[in-house]
Design a protein around this motif. Structure first.
Motif, short mmCIF file in Angstrom:
data_model
loop_
_atom_site.label_atom_id
_atom_site.label_comp_id
_atom_site.label_asym_id
_atom_site.label_seq_id
_atom_site.Cartn_x
_atom_site.Cartn_y
_atom_site.Cartn_z
N HIS A 47 0.83 -1.20 0.00
CA HIS A 47 0.00 0.00 0.00
C HIS A 47 0.87 1.26 0.00
O HIS A 47 0.63 2.20 -0.77
N GLU A 48 1.89 1.29 0.84
CA GLU A 48 2.79 2.44 0.91
C GLU A 48 3.55 2.63 -0.39
O GLU A 48 3.75 3.76 -0.84
N ARG A 49 3.96 1.56 -1.03
CA ARG A 49 4.69 1.67 -2.30
C ARG A 49 3.79 2.22 -3.40
O ARG A 49 4.21 3.03 -4.21
N VAL A 50 2.53 1.78 -3.42
CA VAL A 50 1.59 2.29 -4.41
C VAL A 50 1.39 3.79 -4.21
O VAL A 50 1.43 4.57 -5.17
N TRP A 51 1.18 4.22 -2.97
CA TRP A 51 0.96 5.64 -2.71
C TRP A 51 2.22 6.47 -2.99
O TRP A 51 2.11 7.62 -3.42
N GLU A 52 3.39 5.92 -2.79
CA GLU A 52 4.61 6.63 -3.14
C GLU A 52 4.70 6.80 -4.66
O GLU A 52 5.09 7.86 -5.16
N ILE A 54 2.13 6.99 -6.67
CA ILE A 54 1.14 8.02 -7.00
C ILE A 54 1.71 9.41 -6.72
O ILE A 54 1.56 10.33 -7.52
N ARG A 55 2.38 9.56 -5.58
CA ARG A 55 2.97 10.85 -5.22
C ARG A 55 3.99 11.29 -6.27
O ARG A 55 3.98 12.44 -6.72
N ALA A 59 3.70 14.50 -8.76
CA ALA A 59 4.76 15.52 -8.73
C ALA A 59 5.31 15.75 -10.14
O ALA A 59 5.57 16.89 -10.55
N ALA A 60 5.47 14.68 -10.90
CA ALA A 60 5.98 14.79 -12.27
C ALA A 60 4.99 15.51 -13.18
O ALA A 60 5.38 16.19 -14.13
N ARG A 61 3.70 15.39 -12.85
CA ARG A 61 2.66 16.03 -13.65
C ARG A 61 2.40 17.46 -13.20
O ARG A 61 1.56 18.15 -13.77
N ALA A 69 -6.12 8.81 -14.71
CA ALA A 69 -5.65 7.55 -14.07
C ALA A 69 -4.14 7.45 -14.21
O ALA A 69 -3.55 7.87 -15.22
N MET A 70 -3.53 6.90 -13.19
CA MET A 70 -2.09 6.71 -13.20
C MET A 70 -1.75 5.32 -13.72
O MET A 70 -2.36 4.35 -13.30
N PRO A 71 -0.81 5.20 -14.64
CA PRO A 71 -0.40 3.87 -15.08
C PRO A 71 0.24 3.10 -13.94
O PRO A 71 1.04 3.65 -13.19
N MET A 72 -0.10 1.83 -13.78
CA MET A 72 0.40 1.03 -12.67
C MET A 72 1.57 0.14 -13.04
O MET A 72 2.12 -0.53 -12.18
N ALA A 73 1.95 0.09 -14.29
CA ALA A 73 3.07 -0.77 -14.69
C ALA A 73 4.38 -0.23 -14.13
O ALA A 73 4.55 0.97 -13.98
#
Length: 74
Positions: A47-52, A54-55, A59-61, A69-73
Motif C-alpha cells: 500500500h505504501e509503495r503504491v501511494w509513493e 502516485i505521489r 509531482a511529475a505532472r 488515471a495513473m499507469p500502474m506498470a
C-alpha cells in the motif's frame, strides 16, 4: 517502543477474539491471530509503495495529476 508493543498485543487480541467469536475454535483463533498481522504487514508495505508511486506521478505532472488515471506498470 511501549506503544508499538501494546498495539501489537491489541492487534493479536482483536484478531483472536473476532475469529474465536465467529468459529468457537481456539486453534483457529490462535492461527489467525498469528497469520493476519504478518499478512497485514506485507499489505501495508505494498500500500505504501503504491501511494509513493502516485505521489511521484503527481509531482511529475505538476500537481494532483488532473484527475487522470495513473499507469500502474513498473
Amino acid at each position: 517502543m511501549t506503544k508499538t508493543i501494546t498495539f501489537a498485543i491489541m492487534h493479536f487480541s482483536v484478531a483472536f477474539g473476532v475469529t474465536y467469536a465467529l468459529t468457537g475454535d481456539i486453534v483457529v483463533g490462535s492461527a489467525v491471530a498469528l497469520v493476519e498481522p504478518a499478512v497485514n504487514t506485507v499489505a501495508y508495505h505494498v500500500h505504501e509503495r503504491v501511494w509513493e508511486r502516485i505521489r511521484r506521478y503527481r509531482a511529475a505532472r505538476g500537481g494532483r495529476g488532473g484527475g487522470t488515471a495513473m499507469p500502474m506498470a513498473a
